[in-house]
Design an enzyme around this catalytic site. Structure first.
Site, PDB file in Angstrom:
ATOM      1  N   GLY A  93      -4.058  23.780 -33.726  1.00 23.85           N
ATOM      2  CA  GLY A  93      -3.279  24.533 -32.750  1.00 23.85           C
ATOM      3  C   GLY A  93      -3.391  26.011 -33.029  1.00 23.85           C
ATOM      4  N   ALA A  95       0.280  31.086 -31.460  1.00 25.98           N
ATOM      5  CA  ALA A  95       0.884  32.035 -32.392  1.00 25.98           C
ATOM      6  C   ALA A  95       1.382  31.344 -33.658  1.00 25.98           C
ATOM      7  CB  ALA A  95       2.026  32.780 -31.705  1.00 25.98           C
ATOM      8  N   GLY A 140       0.730  28.251 -34.972  1.00 28.07           N
ATOM      9  CA  GLY A 140      -0.317  27.632 -35.769  1.00 28.07           C
ATOM     10  C   GLY A 140      -1.148  28.653 -36.519  1.00 28.07           C
ATOM     11  N   LYS A 200       9.159  21.817 -32.181  1.00 22.77           N
ATOM     12  CA  LYS A 200      10.608  21.645 -32.133  1.00 22.77           C
ATOM     13  C   LYS A 200      10.985  21.066 -30.781  1.00 22.77           C
ATOM     14  CE  LYS A 200      11.249  25.544 -35.272  1.00 22.77           C
ATOM     15  NZ  LYS A 200      11.765  26.926 -35.436  1.00 22.77           N
ATOM     16  N   ALA A 208       6.701  33.327 -35.410  1.00 18.70           N
ATOM     17  CA  ALA A 208       5.300  33.411 -35.806  1.00 18.70           C
ATOM     18  C   ALA A 208       4.920  34.803 -36.301  1.00 18.70           C
ATOM     19  CB  ALA A 208       4.405  33.001 -34.636  1.00 18.70           C
ATOM     20  N   LYS A 212      18.687  23.217 -31.065  1.00 14.34           N
ATOM     21  CA  LYS A 212      19.010  24.651 -31.114  1.00 14.34           C
ATOM     22  C   LYS A 212      18.323  25.392 -29.968  1.00 14.34           C
ATOM     23  CE  LYS A 212      14.904  26.205 -32.609  1.00 14.34           C
ATOM     24  NZ  LYS A 212      14.089  27.310 -32.066  1.00 14.34           N
ATOM     25  N   ASP A 225      18.269  28.125 -37.823  1.00 15.79           N
ATOM     26  CA  ASP A 225      17.387  28.274 -36.664  1.00 15.79           C
ATOM     27  C   ASP A 225      18.181  28.616 -35.412  1.00 15.79           C
ATOM     28  OD1 ASP A 225      14.909  28.358 -35.529  1.00 15.79           O
ATOM     29  OD2 ASP A 225      14.489  26.229 -35.698  1.00 15.79           O
ATOM     30  N   THR A 235      17.476  31.890 -33.103  1.00 15.15           N
ATOM     31  CA  THR A 235      16.979  31.684 -31.746  1.00 15.15           C
ATOM     32  C   THR A 235      17.996  32.099 -30.691  1.00 15.15           C
ATOM     33  OG1 THR A 235      15.794  29.785 -32.640  1.00 15.15           O
ATOM     34  CG2 THR A 235      15.805  30.013 -30.266  1.00 15.15           C
ATOM     35  N   ARG A 240      11.675  32.614 -26.931  1.00 15.23           N
ATOM     36  CA  ARG A 240      11.355  32.268 -25.542  1.00 15.23           C
ATOM     37  C   ARG A 240      12.541  31.575 -24.876  1.00 15.23           C
ATOM     38  NH1 ARG A 240       6.670  30.449 -28.277  1.00 15.23           N
ATOM     39  NH2 ARG A 240       4.800  31.673 -27.834  1.00 15.23           N
ATOM     40  N   ASN A 241      13.232  30.731 -25.648  1.00 17.59           N
ATOM     41  CA  ASN A 241      14.357  29.990 -25.085  1.00 17.59           C
ATOM     42  C   ASN A 241      15.495  30.920 -24.707  1.00 17.59           C
ATOM     43  OD1 ASN A 241      13.693  26.910 -25.479  1.00 17.59           O
ATOM     44  ND2 ASN A 241      12.999  27.930 -27.339  1.00 17.59           N
TER      45      ASN A 241
END
Length: 329
Positions: A11, A14, A16, A109, A141, A192, A245, A249, A256-257
């Site tokens: 992968g 970002a 990976g 996740k 990342a 989360k 986390d 986040t 992003r979330n």
């Protein structure tokens, strides 16, 4: 570097790429980043930069790159760093090339949308001869790739396997804590994201930091109930893969979330395809359905799912949450 641990990271997004880079920097392992885009992998090998995913960050000279599936064949540890909904396909594609004793580590996740299963359960079905572990926790990342201090959790059914992985992957700036609670570590990482969307809605709607704090604390209670009902340890979600986390986040615009939730709060139409990497957009409906089947009360998760599905507007959702029966903490 003969005698070193052989590690493959599948992968080349970002996360990976960041994982492959930080593991390679330890100098203890031969690390190969594997992706299906041959042109991208050739460019990464030549330029030592992945500007699309990690702009401005130079990748280690020792890191190898490949677009060939058999590049994983000598690896004792294989990290699956693609999005959660792509992991089943990756297992089928790379499975025939895995070494007999390879340990597979899912680094996504989320929850499998097709089956509703945890990713470790799904991967055990697809790759029955391999030990399956999970890496999760508070780590962006870019921070990992820049060498900024980061701590995450890694869980396997066998604690000895988790400890081996933690030793193999950890480095001076990237520390892993071993766990034998794969259920708690995975659900903390998946749920989360749902709560981060809720916190983004709060921010986008402009209803205050007090509301965000309430969502984080009551969301953590939801996570604990759900983990326990699924057979995990409720205390796991108070650690890195849950509370740690969640705080990251739900408060950082790198998430992003959170950004997806902010867009919803500002009136944009819910569209999970707005980014296939918005893991919480998938996890919300899956978690809400599973919670209903288990009889677990998860009002915040239910509200986020209904908002994304277009079944509930945000004003009504806030009203429902604030007028629930008064209970004890």
């Amino acid at each position: 570097m003969s005698g070193n641990e052989q590690i493959a990271v599948i992968g080349a997004g970002a996360f990976g790429t960041a994982l492959a880079a930080v593991i390679a920097l330890t100098g203890r392992s031969d690390v190969t980043l594997v992706g299906r885009n041959a042109g991208l992998m050739t460019d990464l090998a030549a330029d030592r930069m992945h500007d699309a995913a990690l702009p401005g960050i130079e990748l280690p000279d020792s890191l190898r790159f490949s677009a060939e599936a058999d590049a994983v064949s000598n690896a004792g540890i294989v990290l699956f760093a693609m999005p959660s909904q792509a992991q089943a396909d990756a297992a089928r594609h790379y499975g025939p090339y895995l070494a007999k004793d390879a340990i597979v580590v899912t680094c996504a996740k989320g929850i499998d949308k097709v089956s509703g299963d945890l990713l470790t359960d799904m991967l055990e079905r697809e790759l029955p001869q391999h030990a399956i572990a999970v890496l999760s926790g508070p780590g962006f990342a870019a921070d990992i790739a820049k060498g900024l201090p980061t701590a995450m959790a890694i869980a396997a059914a066998d604690m000895a396997v988790a400890e081996r992985l933690a030793q193999a992957i950890s480095g001076p700036t990237f520390r892993l804590y071993a766990s034998d609670d794969r259920i708690g570590v995975q659900l903390g990482g998946a749920l989360k994201n749902v709560l981060a969307i809720a916190c983004g809605i709060v921010e986008g709607r402009g209803i205050g930091d007090s509301a965000r704090a309430a969502l984080i604390s009551r969301g953590l209670a939801e996570m604990s109930r759900f983990v326990a009902a699924k057979g995990g340890k409720a205390e796991t979600v108070r650690g890195l893969s849950g509370l740690g986390d969640l705080v990251l986040t739900a408060t950082s615009h790198q998430s992003r979330n959170l950004r997806f939730g902010i867009a919803l709060g500002q009136g944009e139409t819910a569209d999970p395809a707005h980014g296939t990497l918005v893991e919480g957009a998938y996890a919300a409906s899956i978690a809400a359905r599973l919670a209903g089947e288990l009889g677990v009360d998860m009002p915040i998760t239910d509200a986020v799912s209904a908002i994304i599905d277009g079944k509930l507007d945000i004003t009504a959702a806030i009203g429902q949450l604030m007028t629930r029966p008064i209970t004890t903490e």
